[in-house]
Enzyme design. Structure first.
Site, PDB file in Angstrom:
ATOM      1  N   THR A 193       0.868  -1.178   0.000  1.00 51.61           N
ATOM      2  CA  THR A 193       0.000   0.000   0.000  1.00 51.61           C
ATOM      3  C   THR A 193       0.905   1.228   0.000  1.00 51.61           C
ATOM      4  O   THR A 193       1.591   1.503   0.986  1.00 51.61           O
ATOM      5  CB  THR A 193      -0.910   0.007   1.245  1.00 51.61           C
ATOM      6  OG1 THR A 193      -1.599  -1.235   1.303  1.00 51.61           O
ATOM      7  CG2 THR A 193      -1.894   1.161   1.182  1.00 51.61           C
ATOM      8  N   LYS A 210      -7.066   1.640  -3.497  1.00 47.58           N
ATOM      9  CA  LYS A 210      -6.684   1.010  -2.227  1.00 47.58           C
ATOM     10  C   LYS A 210      -6.772   2.015  -1.068  1.00 47.58           C
ATOM     11  O   LYS A 210      -7.271   1.696   0.010  1.00 47.58           O
ATOM     12  CB  LYS A 210      -5.258   0.446  -2.353  1.00 47.58           C
ATOM     13  CG  LYS A 210      -4.638  -0.044  -1.064  1.00 47.58           C
ATOM     14  CD  LYS A 210      -5.362  -1.233  -0.458  1.00 47.58           C
ATOM     15  CE  LYS A 210      -4.806  -1.555   0.925  1.00 47.58           C
ATOM     16  NZ  LYS A 210      -5.592  -2.541   1.652  1.00 47.58           N
ATOM     17  N   LYS A 233       0.314   5.028   8.402  1.00 47.33           N
ATOM     18  CA  LYS A 233       0.918   5.271   7.073  1.00 47.33           C
ATOM     19  C   LYS A 233      -0.175   5.379   6.005  1.00 47.33           C
ATOM     20  O   LYS A 233      -0.180   6.296   5.190  1.00 47.33           O
ATOM     21  CB  LYS A 233       1.885   4.125   6.792  1.00 47.33           C
ATOM     22  CG  LYS A 233       2.597   4.145   5.467  1.00 47.33           C
ATOM     23  CD  LYS A 233       2.142   3.123   4.459  1.00 47.33           C
ATOM     24  CE  LYS A 233       1.992   1.693   4.833  1.00 47.33           C
ATOM     25  NZ  LYS A 233       1.374   0.850   3.825  1.00 47.33           N
TER      26      LYS A 233
HETATM   27  P1  NAP Z   1       4.965  -6.115   7.936  1.00 48.88           P
HETATM   28  O1  NAP Z   1       4.538  -7.389   8.564  1.00 48.88           O
HETATM   29  O2  NAP Z   1       5.362  -4.978   8.788  1.00 48.88           O
HETATM   30  O3  NAP Z   1       6.159  -6.462   6.903  1.00 48.88           O
HETATM   31  C1  NAP Z   1       6.827  -5.428   6.237  1.00 48.88           C
HETATM   32  C2  NAP Z   1       7.854  -5.995   5.281  1.00 48.88           C
HETATM   33  O4  NAP Z   1       8.643  -4.919   4.751  1.00 48.88           O
HETATM   34  C3  NAP Z   1       8.854  -6.962   5.939  1.00 48.88           C
HETATM   35  O5  NAP Z   1       9.246  -7.895   4.984  1.00 48.88           O
HETATM   36  C4  NAP Z   1       9.993  -6.016   6.296  1.00 48.88           C
HETATM   37  O6  NAP Z   1      11.232  -6.667   6.482  1.00 48.88           O
HETATM   38  C5  NAP Z   1      10.026  -5.164   5.058  1.00 48.88           C
HETATM   39  N1  NAP Z   1      10.734  -3.903   5.242  1.00 48.88           N
HETATM   40  C6  NAP Z   1      10.328  -2.817   5.946  1.00 48.88           C
HETATM   41  N2  NAP Z   1      11.235  -1.838   5.850  1.00 48.88           N
HETATM   42  C7  NAP Z   1      12.246  -2.320   5.062  1.00 48.88           C
HETATM   43  C8  NAP Z   1      13.460  -1.773   4.583  1.00 48.88           C
HETATM   44  N3  NAP Z   1      13.829  -0.523   4.876  1.00 48.88           N
HETATM   45  N4  NAP Z   1      14.251  -2.543   3.791  1.00 48.88           N
HETATM   46  C9  NAP Z   1      13.871  -3.802   3.484  1.00 48.88           C
HETATM   47  N5  NAP Z   1      12.724  -4.386   3.904  1.00 48.88           N
HETATM   48  C10 NAP Z   1      11.919  -3.631   4.678  1.00 48.88           C
HETATM   49  O7  NAP Z   1       3.841  -5.551   6.950  1.00 48.88           O
HETATM   50  P2  NAP Z   1       2.619  -6.331   6.269  1.00 48.88           P
HETATM   51  O8  NAP Z   1       1.470  -6.327   7.216  1.00 48.88           O
HETATM   52  O9  NAP Z   1       3.099  -7.576   5.660  1.00 48.88           O
HETATM   53  O10 NAP Z   1       2.269  -5.280   5.104  1.00 48.88           O
HETATM   54  C11 NAP Z   1       3.024  -5.181   3.909  1.00 48.88           C
HETATM   55  C12 NAP Z   1       2.328  -4.171   2.999  1.00 48.88           C
HETATM   56  O11 NAP Z   1       1.002  -4.628   2.712  1.00 48.88           O
HETATM   57  C13 NAP Z   1       2.159  -2.783   3.613  1.00 48.88           C
HETATM   58  O12 NAP Z   1       2.262  -1.817   2.603  1.00 48.88           O
HETATM   59  C14 NAP Z   1       0.738  -2.826   4.176  1.00 48.88           C
HETATM   60  O13 NAP Z   1       0.194  -1.533   4.285  1.00 48.88           O
HETATM   61  C15 NAP Z   1       0.041  -3.678   3.135  1.00 48.88           C
HETATM   62  N6  NAP Z   1      -1.137  -4.432   3.585  1.00 48.88           N
HETATM   63  C16 NAP Z   1      -1.147  -5.066   4.797  1.00 48.88           C
HETATM   64  C17 NAP Z   1      -2.278  -5.797   5.175  1.00 48.88           C
HETATM   65  C18 NAP Z   1      -2.349  -6.514   6.517  1.00 48.88           C
HETATM   66  O14 NAP Z   1      -3.451  -6.882   6.941  1.00 48.88           O
HETATM   67  N7  NAP Z   1      -1.248  -6.756   7.218  1.00 48.88           N
HETATM   68  C19 NAP Z   1      -3.365  -5.887   4.324  1.00 48.88           C
HETATM   69  C20 NAP Z   1      -3.320  -5.268   3.073  1.00 48.88           C
HETATM   70  C21 NAP Z   1      -2.194  -4.535   2.719  1.00 48.88           C
HETATM   71  P3  NAP Z   1      11.612  -7.296   7.935  1.00 48.88           P
HETATM   72  O15 NAP Z   1      10.884  -8.590   8.005  1.00 48.88           O
HETATM   73  O16 NAP Z   1      13.066  -7.412   7.887  1.00 48.88           O
HETATM   74  O17 NAP Z   1      11.133  -6.306   8.957  1.00 48.88           O
END
Ligand code: NAP
Length: 295
Positions: free
Chosen positions: A97, A173, A242
């Site tokens: 997102t 989105k 965010k």
């Molecule tokens: P998350 O669990 O916080 O995972 C974030 C990912 O990004 C991890 O792989 C993290 O690596 C990586 N990352 C963050 N900063 C980084 C950097 N500077 N360099 C390299 N890797 C980095 O987030 P999530 O819930 O999976 O969400 C991922 C995306 O999908 C976001 O944009 C979120 O808004 C969107 N989204 C989430 C959901 C939900 O329900 N969770 C639903 C729809 C959309 P590490 O593992 O090393 O920290």
């Protein structure tokens, strides 16, 4: 399945989404900053690589599911190794997102290396990802949308197309997450009213979730609001903030006031200041409960 897919970003969502591809028979190479998060995927047949560029094949498909715009821009930097290796005929399907302008910028920068870019953000939390029940909003070149279709089918239940502008899907989105934020705040305020009046908030939200508001957001988030169990987070409050800030920024760019988003932003910011940044986003509902004096 055919070509190898490079999957970059194995957080709460990415782990489940990459697993769907592995289970559907795609050869998948994964990269994550924190390697340990790939353990289950490797057991199930994915290949873990040391550097993000090693995940992608020249002319192949890369999928990203990183936290935010900054992480995406860092890894898919204009003249960085990932975009260079992807190169001519390569396709980046970008599922985080992010701001619509980030997608537009990346599409232009990728094109300088002959690679394509699709904006393909998702709706659904990790449990929906695990079940292959995500919804995708997709925009970018029609031939790229066609090429990526089997990937969406492996991970989701339905794909909605928003035309050629790579940022258009991100606008859709952000509209969706803005609506979720408004619904959670509304449910939290209604729950506080019910609770302080001696009426069970759970029963009230159950009735409305089965009748006037019979939809996944009211049903799913309604449960979270009344159960008040916010850890472990499926979607962290920091990411919720965010998204609301992205919606405000996208709205500002086209001169649209979003007063409800301002309320949601304040709730999330206050929650983070109270140490809840890594709790589930639904913990923003505690703000209304605290204001009412019911917690
Ligand atoms: P998350 O669990 O916080 O995972 C974030 C990912 O990004 C991890 O792989 C993290 O690596 C990586 N990352 C963050 N900063 C980084 C950097 N500077 N360099 C390299 N890797 C980095 O987030 P999530 O819930 O999976 O969400 C991922 C995306 O999908 C976001 O944009 C979120 O808004 C969107 N989204 C989430 C959901 C939900 O329900 N969770 C639903 C729809 C959309 P590490 O593992 O090393 O920290």
């Amino acid at each position: 399945m055919g070509e190898t897919i490079g999957f970059i970003g194995l957080g709460n969502m990415g782990q489940e989404m990459a697993l769907r591809l592995v289970e559907a028979g795609w050869p998948v190479r994964v990269w994550n900053r924190t390697k340990e998060k790939a353990t289950e995927l490797v057991k199930r047949g994915a290949t873990l690589v040391e550097r993000p560029e090693e995940a992608v094949e020249p002319g192949g498909i890369a999928i990203s599911m990183l936290a935010d715009d900054a992480a995406l821009l860092e890894i898919f930097a204009a003249d960085g190794p990932v975009v260079k290796r992807l190169g001519a005929g390569g396709l980046h399907v970008s599922m985080s997102t992010i701001h619509p302008d980030t997608s537009r910028r990346l599409a232009k920068e990728h094109a300088e290396h002959g690679a394509s870019y699709l904006g393909a953000p998702v709706f659904g939390r990790p449990n929906a990802a695990r079940a292959g029940m995500l919804w995708f909003a997709v925009s970018g070149r029609p031939e790229d949308r066609l090429r990526a279709r089997p990937i969406f089918e492996a991970m989701g239940r339905e794909t909605f197309e928003f035309g050629d502008d790579p940022g258009a899907a991100n606008v859709a989105k952000l509209c969706g997450n803005f609506l979720i934020a408004a619904a959670v705040e509304a449910m939290a305020e209604a729950a506080a009213l019910a609770e302080k009046s001696g009426v069970g908030a759970a029963g009230m939200l159950e009735m409305l979730g089965k009748t006037l508001f019979a939809c996944p957001v009211y049903q799913g988030y309604g449960q979270l609001v009344v159960k008040r169990k916010f850890e472990p987070a499926a979607f962290r409050m920091r990411l919720g903030l965010k998204d609301v800030e992205l919606a405000i920024s996208a709205a500002r760019a086209v001169g649209v006031p979003l007063p409800f988003a301002d309320i949601a932003r304040n709730r999330a910011l206050a929650g983070i200041n109270k140490g809840r940044g890594d709790w589930d986003w639904s913990a923003v509902s505690l703000g209304a409960a605290e204001d009412a004096g019911v917690v």
